[in-house]
Enzyme design. Structure first.
Site, short mmCIF file in Angstrom:
data_model
loop_
_atom_site.label_atom_id
_atom_site.label_comp_id
_atom_site.label_asym_id
_atom_site.label_seq_id
_atom_site.Cartn_x
_atom_site.Cartn_y
_atom_site.Cartn_z
N LYS A 25 8.98 -34.39 -50.82
CA LYS A 25 8.15 -33.44 -51.57
C LYS A 25 8.85 -33.01 -52.85
O LYS A 25 8.23 -32.84 -53.88
CB LYS A 25 7.89 -32.17 -50.73
CG LYS A 25 6.78 -32.31 -49.73
CD LYS A 25 6.26 -30.95 -49.30
CE LYS A 25 7.31 -30.06 -48.67
NZ LYS A 25 7.66 -30.40 -47.31
N ASP A 79 16.66 -29.48 -53.53
CA ASP A 79 15.48 -29.94 -54.27
C ASP A 79 15.48 -29.43 -55.70
O ASP A 79 14.92 -30.06 -56.59
CB ASP A 79 14.19 -29.50 -53.57
CG ASP A 79 13.74 -30.52 -52.53
OD1 ASP A 79 14.14 -31.70 -52.63
OD2 ASP A 79 13.00 -30.13 -51.60
N LYS A 197 -4.62 -42.02 -39.32
CA LYS A 197 -4.90 -40.88 -38.41
C LYS A 197 -3.95 -39.70 -38.61
O LYS A 197 -4.41 -38.56 -38.70
CB LYS A 197 -4.89 -41.38 -36.96
CG LYS A 197 -5.33 -40.40 -35.88
CD LYS A 197 -6.81 -40.04 -35.90
CE LYS A 197 -7.78 -41.19 -35.77
NZ LYS A 197 -8.03 -41.74 -34.46
N CYS A 390 36.25 -28.10 -58.67
CA CYS A 390 36.38 -26.87 -57.90
C CYS A 390 37.52 -26.99 -56.88
O CYS A 390 38.68 -27.01 -57.27
CB CYS A 390 35.04 -26.51 -57.27
SG CYS A 390 34.90 -24.74 -56.96
N GLY A 392 38.51 -29.54 -55.66
CA GLY A 392 39.23 -30.73 -56.13
C GLY A 392 40.26 -30.37 -57.19
O GLY A 392 41.36 -30.94 -57.23
N MET A 393 39.94 -29.41 -58.06
CA MET A 393 40.92 -28.97 -59.05
C MET A 393 42.03 -28.17 -58.36
O MET A 393 43.22 -28.33 -58.66
CB MET A 393 40.28 -28.09 -60.12
CG MET A 393 41.33 -27.57 -61.10
SD MET A 393 40.71 -26.45 -62.38
CE MET A 393 41.44 -24.91 -61.83
N HIS A 516 31.40 -26.67 -61.74
CA HIS A 516 30.68 -27.80 -61.15
C HIS A 516 29.86 -28.54 -62.19
O HIS A 516 28.68 -28.23 -62.38
CB HIS A 516 29.75 -27.30 -60.03
CG HIS A 516 30.50 -26.82 -58.83
ND1 HIS A 516 30.81 -27.66 -57.78
CD2 HIS A 516 31.00 -25.62 -58.52
CE1 HIS A 516 31.47 -26.98 -56.86
NE2 HIS A 516 31.61 -25.73 -57.30
N GLU A 518 28.59 -31.36 -62.01
CA GLU A 518 27.55 -32.24 -61.44
C GLU A 518 26.15 -31.63 -61.53
O GLU A 518 25.16 -32.34 -61.54
CB GLU A 518 27.88 -32.59 -59.98
CG GLU A 518 27.79 -31.45 -58.96
CD GLU A 518 29.09 -30.65 -58.80
OE1 GLU A 518 29.87 -30.60 -59.77
OE2 GLU A 518 29.31 -30.08 -57.71
N1 GLN Z 1 36.99 -22.94 -51.45
C1 GLN Z 1 37.30 -22.84 -52.84
C2 GLN Z 1 37.03 -21.46 -53.42
O1 GLN Z 1 36.34 -20.67 -52.84
C3 GLN Z 1 36.55 -23.88 -53.63
C4 GLN Z 1 35.09 -23.65 -53.69
C5 GLN Z 1 34.33 -24.87 -54.11
O2 GLN Z 1 34.85 -25.97 -54.14
N2 GLN Z 1 33.07 -24.71 -54.40
O3 GLN Z 1 37.51 -21.14 -54.47
#
Ligand code: GLN
Length: 548
Positions: A25, A79, A197, A390, A392-393, A516, A518
């Site tokens: 949807k 979504d 159906k 995030c 990841g950093m 973020h 993305e």
């Molecule tokens: N857990 C981490 C924080 O709260 C990273 C959060 C995240 O990756 N969105 O800062």
């Protein structure tokens, strides 16, 4: 006498689903939004979700898939990511409303005494509040508002929503509001037949509550023959030309709008709403889809090292953003999703061997953290293009602190409260919070990029705005030690207090950000940091990038 301008009316489309869940949807709503936008109309989108959580912010990605964050800091359904990517618009808090949010509002009002003397009931109080949420999309700057109702016709919990849209359309009239029902026409292999159906029954359920769909969109595996289309029209009480087929697309969901346009769905919609059918400008989208499906000579492989990789939807926007970047560079993309706990068990080399780039996405909690840190070390030591997002950093900072800056045992307070070197710590304003729902640092915040950094070059700008969702941050007490060891703090909040991005200048491409990226990547506007990662990774396969 001055002629009075006719009052601007925002028209409404209501999209319901039948037969089964996961029919797409969201993609259908997003595709319709794109077509209307490309005909020059101003569109807003909204998803009404029947569950009781006030927002999906506290749900596990395994329950719910990715939590999508809007500019104004709402934690929402994924979504909305489709809405933003297809229609290239920015959603807001009004774009996602759950039963929980509706009930919370009504109950708070009841406690304040606003209903004194009255019994508070689903009808009219809950349905009125749902109608308020729908009405909140109206405005002089909105021509068409699209509301998607989560769940499937027949679900107990979506009943108040269906009743609310029934009333709403009754109030605004059929020239100002339309019901679109998305249904499934399954193919039964044993009988070698398409079955109508279930759709008839699902339309029957809607009819019982007083909704007669104006348009039927049929999801199907194979093309529907004329006999099916007319049967559906007859038994579902829908004009034959308004029974639209939405067949499984072969290669990319971005084909869906083209399929709907081929059947002139948008033309019908505009005619029924009494709106001028302006020219449809789909050239750029068509060209994009062609680039997606065209064979690409070079291919690069990117590992995404996370902890919800078994569910594709958990990193939806990240996978999409990688795709946008790959299409923009004209390279094929192979994704290698890796569970970080598997790295802990088997070692980084066993799982990451042969990849051209590594991405470590956001996340919460300590499961799999050491695996992510090992993946960062692998990327740093081997000169593999790396993007950290995030969490990841934060992992990149911990890894660098431990292995380069000599801060043994460095960690985030989120994972080890008694670490000798809390290089990542709780943000000051988070310290005294009692509630976990909706209290992170959320939404778009400005960030200043330092001159001469890769980040600044990628964006081509010094001031950017990106969306956030976190509680922890780089501990400023460690800034000097990190910088002295060679880490560049490439982005900070404009007041300089918060580290927003880091990079390693000695490395071919090692960039990480607290925000973020993305969420803001678009098919036709791939995000600069994803372009950077994929470009560097693709350069490696071509043998042009600096090798370690
Ligand atoms: N857990 C981490 C924080 O709260 C990273 C959060 C995240 O990756 N969105 O800062």
């Amino acid at each position: 006498m001055k002629k009075q301008e006719p009052k601007h009316v925002t028209k409404h489309l209501f999209i319901t689903g039948g037969v089964v869940s996961s029919l797409g949807k969201g993609i259908t709503a997003a595709s319709i939004a794109l077509l209307l936008r490309q005909r020059g109309y101003r569109v807003r989108l909204q998803k009404l979700d029947p569950y009781i959580n006030v927002d999906p912010g506290t749900m596990s990605p395994y329950e719910h898939g990715e939590v999508f964050v809007t500019d104004d800091g709402a934690e929402t359904d994924l979504d909305l990511g489709h809405y933003e990517r297809f229609a290239d618009l920015s959603c807001s808090r009004a774009s996602n409303v759950t039963s929980g949010r509706i009930y919370l509002t009504v109950i708070e009002r009841e406690r304040r005494g606003d209903y004194l003397g009255k019994t508070v009931q689903v009808i009219p109080h809950i349905t009125d509040e749902i109608k308020n949420a729908i009405r909140s999309l109206d405005g002089d700057d909105v021509d068409i508002a699209i509301t998607e109702i989560g769940g499937t016709a027949g679900d107990i919990e979506s009943l108040p929503f269906l009743e609310a849209i029934r009333q709403y359309r009754q109030e605004i009239g059929p020239q100002n509001g339309l019901f679109i029902h998305l249904t499934l026409v399954p193919y039964l292999r044993a009988a070698q037949e398409m079955k109508t159906k279930p759709s008839q029954q699902s339309v029957g359920i809607l009819r019982e509550i007083g909704i007669i769909p104006d348009i039927l969109i049929c999801r199907c595996e194979h093309a529907l023959g004329e006999e099916h289309l007319s049967k559906l029209a007859l038994f579902c009480n829908v004009r034959r030309d308004l029974v639209i087929e939405e067949r499984d697309v072969a290669q990319t969901i971005y084909e869906v709008p083209l399929e709907l346009a081929r059947q002139e769905l948008d033309t019908y919609l505009l005619e029924m709403l009494g709106l001028h059918v302006r020219e449809l400008r789909l050239e750029a989208w068509r060209a994009f889809v062609q680039r997606v499906v065209a064979p690409r000579e070079r291919t690069c492989e990117i590992a995404v090292v996370g902890k919800y990789t078994r569910l594709k939807d958990a990193y939806k926007s990240i996978y999409e953003a990688l795709d946008h970047a790959a299409v923009a560079h004209g390279v094929g993309l192979r994704l290698r999703p890796i569970e970080s706990t598997d790295i802990e068990a088997r070692g980084a080399a066993a799982l990451l061997d042969g990849v051209d780039g590594i991405l470590v996405p956001g996340g919460f909690g300590d499961r799999g953290i050491e695996g992510k840190i090992a993946a960062v070390a692998y990327a740093r030591e081997r000169g593999l293009p790396f993007l950290g997002i995030c969490l990841g950093m934060q992992c990149a900072v911990i890894e660098f602190a431990r292995h380069v800056a000599g801060l043994e045992g460095a960690n985030s307070q989120e994972f080890d409260a008694s670490t000798p070197h809390p290089v990542i710590h709780l943000m000051a304003e988070q310290e005294h919070l009692e509630n976990l729902g909706g209290t992170m640092r959320l939404g778009a915040w400005p960030c200043r990029l330092a001159d001469g950094t890769r980040a600044a070059a990628a964006y081509g700008a010094a001031e950017i705005s990106e969306r956030h969702r976190h509680r922890y941050e780089v501990n400023n007490d460690y800034r000097e030690r990190l910088e002295a060891a060679g880490m560049v703090l490439s982005g900070t909040s404009p007041d300089g207090r918060l580290v927003e991005a880091i990079e390693l200048p000695e490395h071919p491409w090692f960039v990480a950000c607290q925000f973020h990226p993305e969420f803001t990547s678009r098919p036709l506007k791939a995000h600069p940091l994803f372009l950077g990662l994929v470009g560097a990774a693709a350069g490696r396969t071509a043998g042009t990038a600096a090798k370690p």
